[in-house]
Design an enzyme around this catalytic site. Structure first.
Site, PDB file in Angstrom:
ATOM      1  N   SER A 145       0.848  -1.193   0.000  1.00  0.00           N
ATOM      2  CA  SER A 145       0.000   0.000   0.000  1.00  0.00           C
ATOM      3  C   SER A 145       0.881   1.240   0.000  1.00  0.00           C
ATOM      4  CB  SER A 145      -0.861  -0.001   1.281  1.00  0.00           C
ATOM      5  OG  SER A 145      -1.545   1.220   1.436  1.00  0.00           O
ATOM      6  N   TYR A 158      -3.029  -1.089  10.272  1.00  0.00           N
ATOM      7  CA  TYR A 158      -2.854  -1.239   8.821  1.00  0.00           C
ATOM      8  C   TYR A 158      -1.504  -0.678   8.377  1.00  0.00           C
ATOM      9  CZ  TYR A 158      -4.293  -1.106   3.857  1.00  0.00           C
ATOM     10  OH  TYR A 158      -4.384  -1.286   2.493  1.00  0.00           O
TER      11      TYR A 158
HETATM   12  P1  NAD Z   1     -11.291  -6.263  -0.889  1.00  0.00           P
HETATM   13  O1  NAD Z   1     -11.971  -6.172   0.429  1.00  0.00           O
HETATM   14  O2  NAD Z   1     -12.120  -6.340  -2.112  1.00  0.00           O
HETATM   15  O3  NAD Z   1     -10.254  -7.477  -0.925  1.00  0.00           O
HETATM   16  C1  NAD Z   1      -9.699  -8.067   0.206  1.00  0.00           C
HETATM   17  C2  NAD Z   1      -9.851  -9.546   0.027  1.00  0.00           C
HETATM   18  O4  NAD Z   1      -9.247 -10.213   1.140  1.00  0.00           O
HETATM   19  C3  NAD Z   1     -11.335  -9.963  -0.001  1.00  0.00           C
HETATM   20  O5  NAD Z   1     -11.560 -10.803  -1.115  1.00  0.00           O
HETATM   21  C4  NAD Z   1     -11.519 -10.714   1.308  1.00  0.00           C
HETATM   22  O6  NAD Z   1     -12.467 -11.746   1.202  1.00  0.00           O
HETATM   23  C5  NAD Z   1     -10.121 -11.262   1.513  1.00  0.00           C
HETATM   24  N1  NAD Z   1      -9.903 -11.607   2.906  1.00  0.00           N
HETATM   25  C6  NAD Z   1     -10.017 -10.804   3.987  1.00  0.00           C
HETATM   26  N2  NAD Z   1      -9.797 -11.514   5.095  1.00  0.00           N
HETATM   27  C7  NAD Z   1      -9.540 -12.786   4.707  1.00  0.00           C
HETATM   28  C8  NAD Z   1      -9.250 -13.975   5.395  1.00  0.00           C
HETATM   29  N3  NAD Z   1      -9.178 -14.011   6.747  1.00  0.00           N
HETATM   30  N4  NAD Z   1      -9.037 -15.093   4.675  1.00  0.00           N
HETATM   31  C9  NAD Z   1      -9.125 -15.081   3.321  1.00  0.00           C
HETATM   32  N5  NAD Z   1      -9.404 -13.980   2.615  1.00  0.00           N
HETATM   33  C10 NAD Z   1      -9.611 -12.854   3.308  1.00  0.00           C
HETATM   34  O7  NAD Z   1     -10.322  -5.011  -0.943  1.00  0.00           O
HETATM   35  P2  NAD Z   1      -9.096  -4.654  -1.919  1.00  0.00           P
HETATM   36  O8  NAD Z   1      -9.032  -3.192  -1.897  1.00  0.00           O
HETATM   37  O9  NAD Z   1      -9.218  -5.375  -3.206  1.00  0.00           O
HETATM   38  O10 NAD Z   1      -7.845  -5.181  -1.072  1.00  0.00           O
HETATM   39  C11 NAD Z   1      -6.897  -6.090  -1.586  1.00  0.00           C
HETATM   40  C12 NAD Z   1      -5.527  -5.726  -1.045  1.00  0.00           C
HETATM   41  O11 NAD Z   1      -5.137  -4.464  -1.570  1.00  0.00           O
HETATM   42  C13 NAD Z   1      -5.461  -5.602   0.471  1.00  0.00           C
HETATM   43  O12 NAD Z   1      -4.266  -6.174   0.967  1.00  0.00           O
HETATM   44  C14 NAD Z   1      -5.436  -4.108   0.682  1.00  0.00           C
HETATM   45  O13 NAD Z   1      -4.802  -3.739   1.884  1.00  0.00           O
HETATM   46  C15 NAD Z   1      -4.650  -3.675  -0.528  1.00  0.00           C
HETATM   47  N6  NAD Z   1      -4.797  -2.256  -0.858  1.00  0.00           N
HETATM   48  C16 NAD Z   1      -6.013  -1.763  -1.217  1.00  0.00           C
HETATM   49  C17 NAD Z   1      -6.122  -0.418  -1.520  1.00  0.00           C
HETATM   50  C18 NAD Z   1      -7.420   0.197  -1.905  1.00  0.00           C
HETATM   51  O14 NAD Z   1      -7.469   1.437  -2.007  1.00  0.00           O
HETATM   52  N7  NAD Z   1      -8.457  -0.562  -2.193  1.00  0.00           N
HETATM   53  C19 NAD Z   1      -5.002   0.420  -1.436  1.00  0.00           C
HETATM   54  C20 NAD Z   1      -3.790  -0.126  -1.058  1.00  0.00           C
HETATM   55  C21 NAD Z   1      -3.704  -1.467  -0.779  1.00  0.00           C
END
Ligand code: NAD
Length: 263
Positions: A145, A158
């Site tokens: 991130s 986080y």
């Molecule tokens: P999202 O909520 O769509 O995806 C997160 C995924 O992790 C989901 O599919 C959820 O089911 C899965 N998950 C959560 N806990 C779990 C567990 N205990 N076991 C198995 N699966 C689990 O959100 P996203 O934004 O697509 O996030 C994906 C990654 O990207 C994350 O690591 C997040 O920190 C990172 N990220 C996101 C952003 C953003 O702005 N969306 C920015 C920087 C980093």
């Protein structure tokens, strides 16, 4: 990019039933990579998505595993190694968020975030690395991130987990460098996924402002393009890191953040 280097390979993408993980699965499947989807929901809940991806002409399987549980992770990796005979690409993507002042931050939320956003990557890499070394090729991509590089208030767990993930990325890169394995972190800025939608709601509550104000004054204030990063852009960068052009890129934290961390 030289995508011809990746068809026929197998990728395990954690937390891939929504958001960035699902977009990476789609992008990889389109490039001819077999996919292991992962999530904590039962297989029936993701069967239609699994089938859709399979229509792209690659093998797609789903493994239910709680990424907060080291035993689940190890069992999942072993099952995938048994099924495909190896894992060429690991994308550590599963993640959760919680937004609250430190004093009120629930201890169990801290533990869950450290466990799913950081320790899960360690357990997955630990289990998958020996098979990669044997094949002399591997790609480990940690979805970190902008919060691996800078902090924001109210996101203590986080920010700590994501900074840790950037450090872990560098260590893996060094340990695996002579075996044809690269390990890199992609550092997205804000991407409009379920995780961010929840955060918008939580931040509005924590700061006592409207959701629209959160988007304009908090979220996109940090992003100099004033646009959300898209899931497809993150998938494209992940695919590039799997290409031969990226053979010598290892140990980096690559911002895809609309200029946020340049400021
Ligand atoms: P999202 O909520 O769509 O995806 C997160 C995924 O992790 C989901 O599919 C959820 O089911 C899965 N998950 C959560 N806990 C779990 C567990 N205990 N076991 C198995 N699966 C689990 O959100 P996203 O934004 O697509 O996030 C994906 C990654 O990207 C994350 O690591 C997040 O920190 C990172 N990220 C996101 C952003 C953003 O702005 N969306 C920015 C920087 C980093």
């Amino acid at each position: 990019m030289q995508p011809e280097t990746v068809p026929g390979k197998t990728a395990l993408i954690t937390g891939s039933t929504s958001g960035i993980g699902l977009a990476i699965a789609r992008g990889f499947a389109r490039a001819g990579i077999n996919i292991v989807l992962n999530g904590s929901r039962p297989p029936e809940a993701v069967e239609s998505e699994r089938e859709k991806l399979g229509k792209m002409g690659v093998e797609v399987i789903y493994r239910q595993a709680d990424m907060g549980d080291a035993d689940h992770i190890t069992a999942m990796v072993e099952a995938v190694l048994g099924h495909f005979g190896g894992i060429d690409i690991v994308v550590n993507n599963a993640g959760i968020q919680h937004v609250e002042h430190i004093e009120d931050f629930p201890r169990e939320k801290w533990d869950a975030i450290i466990s799913i956003n950081l320790s899960a990557a360690f357990h997955t890499v630990r289990a998958a690395l020996p098979a990669m070394r044997q094949r002399g090729w591997g790609r480990i991509i940690n979805i970190a991130s902008a919060h691996s590089l800078v902090a924001s208030p109210y996101k203590s767990a986080y920010v700590a987990a994501k900074h840790g993930l950037a450090g872990f990325t560098k260590t893996v890169a060094l340990e695996a460098a002579r075996d044809g394995i690269t390990c890199n972190a992609i550092c997205p800025g804000y991407v409009l996924t379920p995780l961010v939608q929840n955060q918008i709601t939580d931040t509005a509550e924590a700061r006592g402002i409207s959701e629209q104000e959160v988007i304009e004054d908090v979220i996109l204030a940090a992003q100099w393009t004033k646009k959300f990063v898209t899931v497809e852009q993150i998938a494209g960068v992940a695919l590039f890191l799997c290409s031969a052009a990226a053979d010598n890129i290892t140990g980096i934290a690559l911002p895809v953040d609309g200029g946020w961390t340049a400021a």
